[in-house]
Write a protein that holds these residues in place. Structure first.
Motif, PDB file in Angstrom:
ATOM      1  N   ARG A 185       0.857  -1.205  -0.279  1.00 11.51           N
ATOM      2  CA  ARG A 185      -0.516  -0.198  -0.121  1.00 11.51           C
ATOM      3  C   ARG A 185       0.780   1.388  -0.114  1.00 11.51           C
ATOM      4  NH1 ARG A 185      -3.837   0.705   5.000  1.00 11.51           N
ATOM      5  NH2 ARG A 185      -5.067  -0.967   4.383  1.00 11.51           N
ATOM      6  N   THR A 186       0.437   1.953  -0.834  1.00  9.07           N
ATOM      7  CA  THR A 186       1.582   3.436  -0.758  1.00  9.07           C
ATOM      8  C   THR A 186       0.517   4.527  -0.043  1.00  9.07           C
ATOM      9  OG1 THR A 186       2.255   3.421  -2.613  1.00  9.07           O
ATOM     10  CG2 THR A 186       2.392   5.482  -2.530  1.00  9.07           C
ATOM     11  N   THR A 187       0.924   5.127   0.882  1.00  3.79           N
ATOM     12  CA  THR A 187      -0.619   6.698   1.611  1.00  3.79           C
ATOM     13  C   THR A 187       0.175   7.757   1.238  1.00  3.79           C
ATOM     14  OG1 THR A 187      -0.281   4.568   3.090  1.00  3.79           O
ATOM     15  CG2 THR A 187      -0.707   7.072   4.003  1.00  3.79           C
ATOM     16  N   VAL A 188      -1.045   8.687   1.021  1.00  5.91           N
ATOM     17  CA  VAL A 188      -0.220   9.774   0.618  1.00  5.91           C
ATOM     18  C   VAL A 188      -0.734  10.359   2.200  1.00  5.91           C
ATOM     19  CG1 VAL A 188      -0.386  11.826  -0.810  1.00  5.91           C
ATOM     20  CG2 VAL A 188       0.030  10.266  -1.659  1.00  5.91           C
ATOM     21  N   ARG A 189       0.010  10.882   3.073  1.00  5.63           N
ATOM     22  CA  ARG A 189      -0.739  11.651   4.472  1.00  5.63           C
ATOM     23  C   ARG A 189      -0.191  13.313   4.116  1.00  5.63           C
ATOM     24  NH1 ARG A 189       1.432   7.370   6.357  1.00  5.63           N
ATOM     25  NH2 ARG A 189       3.243   7.246   7.421  1.00  5.63           N
ATOM     26  N   ALA A 190      -0.886  13.750   5.219  1.00  7.25           N
ATOM     27  CA  ALA A 190      -0.576  15.678   5.581  1.00  7.25           C
ATOM     28  C   ALA A 190      -0.754  16.086   6.889  1.00  7.25           C
ATOM     29  CB  ALA A 190      -0.804  16.276   3.651  1.00  7.25           C
ATOM     30  N   ALA A 191      -0.382  16.683   7.476  1.00  4.86           N
ATOM     31  CA  ALA A 191      -0.255  17.246   8.532  1.00  4.86           C
ATOM     32  C   ALA A 191       0.739  18.854   8.884  1.00  4.86           C
ATOM     33  CB  ALA A 191      -0.073  16.774  10.069  1.00  4.86           C
ATOM     34  N   LYS A 192      -0.445  19.530   9.534  1.00  3.56           N
ATOM     35  CA  LYS A 192       0.694  20.953  10.098  1.00  3.56           C
ATOM     36  C   LYS A 192       1.660  19.821  10.878  1.00  3.56           C
ATOM     37  CE  LYS A 192      -3.242  23.779  11.223  1.00  3.56           C
ATOM     38  NZ  LYS A 192      -3.845  23.620  12.327  1.00  3.56           N
ATOM     39  N   ALA A 193       2.585  21.155  10.614  1.00  2.31           N
ATOM     40  CA  ALA A 193       4.330  20.932  10.552  1.00  2.31           C
ATOM     41  C   ALA A 193       4.680  21.906  11.847  1.00  2.31           C
ATOM     42  CB  ALA A 193       5.434  20.206   9.503  1.00  2.31           C
ATOM     43  N   SER A 194       5.791  22.199  12.016  1.00  2.38           N
ATOM     44  CA  SER A 194       6.780  23.395  12.771  1.00  2.38           C
ATOM     45  C   SER A 194       6.900  24.705  11.976  1.00  2.38           C
ATOM     46  CB  SER A 194       7.640  23.225  13.704  1.00  2.38           C
ATOM     47  OG  SER A 194       8.535  24.356  13.792  1.00  2.38           O
ATOM     48  N   GLY A 195       5.736  25.349  11.623  1.00  3.29           N
ATOM     49  CA  GLY A 195       6.274  26.783  10.474  1.00  3.29           C
ATOM     50  C   GLY A 195       5.833  26.581   8.925  1.00  3.29           C
ATOM     51  N   GLY A 196       4.844  25.161   9.029  1.00  2.00           N
ATOM     52  CA  GLY A 196       4.220  24.673   7.541  1.00  2.00           C
ATOM     53  C   GLY A 196       3.920  23.794   7.494  1.00  2.00           C
TER      54      GLY A 196
END
Length: 433
Positions: free
Chosen positions: A337-348
């Protein structure tokens, strides 16, 4: 550099003055003191001769007759004179002295002459030599400062112009033109800079011509392919075929946009591209729509988990190209499985693309983003280009984990909704910082 050159020169002059001036001043003071005592001795001898002559002719010596031997009228060192005659009479002239230094002239038959000089006056008289040496030292330091300032300006000004010309050359704006400075080393650098500018100008012209030709050659088949797909879409009665044709047309449009962005940079002579405030979920959904069918045909699953509220500052086509490169890399070299995930990070915002494959070998990991580096089945340009595209928009692409492989893309955040929407309205172009 100007300040350092002046300080270095003045330090050298000051050191020379100290090493030479102090011994010279000491020796000059001693020589002056010895010369003064020699002058007192000469006066004593003159008084003795005068007293002997006066005794021979029975001349009565008076104090005013001795005043000429005290040096009061010469403007030099003053001494006192005392003459003791054979009959015991003592004749004195000159000032009364404290701590006198005496010079005595005495003969077997004749008067005894004593000349005395003040020790303090003698030291002050000798100190004039030290003052003279100190004045010469001050003049030498001042002259050194003037010479150092002129030399520093003569050296630093051409270097400043040279640096400015190099900066302009790096920006691709002008060809540097520098007048000869008379300093051989600087003139050699300026000449080489001019030759480098000529070579770069010819190379840039060739690259821009290639970019123009490549752009034209690529647009022509894409336009023909787009027209062919539109024709198929109009002639077919199958809804599935029309849907696939429409998706292919959208892919061609995005490909043409990416080509324009990549090839157009060579003609923009240092100008910054503009970025937009984008919803990351739109880019992710677009890529999911394009790659889900391909993954399914390979028996694999593509999962996209991107919160709708995340906004980023990026160039739309460049960001889509980066995400597509990471998904394609996972398809070719990964597994499971290939997973594309995003989240808030420090400063971006942080976007990760991960799979369940064997990952990246330890030998290849340090060179994974270098051009022409591949594990097989590719050109080795995709990840290198993706990293450059991310950096151009102020982002950063890195290999966060080797096994299994996890690629992480850091992007600058843009906030939508509320007051921030006025600052970053959707679709508004802003200059990258």
């Amino acid at each position: 550099m100007d300040r350092r050159l002046r300080l270095a020169t003045i330090s050298a002059v000051f050191l020379a003055v100290v090493l030479l001036g102090i011994p010279c001043g000491f020796l000059a003071a001693q020589a002056t003191g010895r010369a003064a005592m020699a002058e007192v001795q000469r006066r004593c001898d003159s008084v003795a001769g005068f007293a002997n002559t006066a005794a021979d002719i029975s001349f009565v010596i008076k104090p005013e007759d001795l005043e000429t031997f005290t040096g009061q009228d010469s403007g030099g060192l003053t001494n006192s004179v005392e003459v003791k005659l054979e009959d015991g009479q003592v004749i004195k002239a000159g000032p009364a002295l404290k701590e006198p230094l005496r010079v005595v002239y005495s003969a077997a038959n004749g008067p005894v002459v004593t000349c005395a000089v003040s020790w303090v006056a003698l030291q002050i008289y000798a100190a004039r030599a030290i003052v003279l040496v100190a004045l010469v030292a001050i003049v030498a330091i001042a002259a050194g400062w003037v010479v150092a300032t002129r030399q520093a300006r003569r050296l630093t000004r051409p270097l400043i112009y040279l640096a400015a010309s190099a900066e302009q050359l790096g920006a691709g704006r002008v060809r540097p033109h520098l007048s000869p400075t008379g300093i051989e080393e600087i003139d050699l650098v300026a000449d080489e800079l001019a030759r480098s500018a000529d070579r770069m100008a010819r190379r840039l012209a060739a690259e821009r011509q290639f970019a123009s030709d490549a752009s034209h050659q690529l647009r022509t088949p894409l336009t023909a392919l787009s027209m062919r797909l539109e024709e198929i879409e109009m002639l077919t009665d199958s809804a599935e075929v029309r849907d696939e044709a429409q998706r292919s047309l959208e892919q061609i449009d995005r490909l043409a946009s990416t080509i324009n962005e990549l090839l157009g940079r060579s003609s923009r002579e240092g100008e910054s591209d503009t970025v937009e405030a984008l919803r990351l979920v739109d880019i992710a959904a677009q890529q999911e729509d394009e790659w889900a069918v391909v993954f399914a045909s390979e028996g694999r699953e593509l999962v996209v988990d991107v919160p709708w509220e995340l906004g980023v500052l990026a160039t739309p086509g460049a960001l889509a190209q980066v995400v597509a490169t990471l998904i394609e890399n996972s398809l070719k070299h990964g597994g499971g499985r290939t997973t594309v995930r995003a989240a808030k990070a420090s400063g971006g915002v942080s976007l990760e693309v991960a799979d369940e494959g064997e990952g990246v070998s330890d030998e290849m990991a340090p060179h994974i983003f270098e051009r022409h580096v591949t594990s097989g089945g590719g050109t080795g340009l995709g990840l290198a280009l993706a990293r450059d595209l991310a950096a151009h928009d102020g982002g950063r692409l890195e290999l966060a984990q080797r096994r299994p492989a996890v690629f992480r893309l850091f992007l600058r955040a843009a906030v939508f909704g509320g007051v921030e929407a006025v600052v970053f309205p959707e679709g508004e172009e802003v200059n990258p910082v």
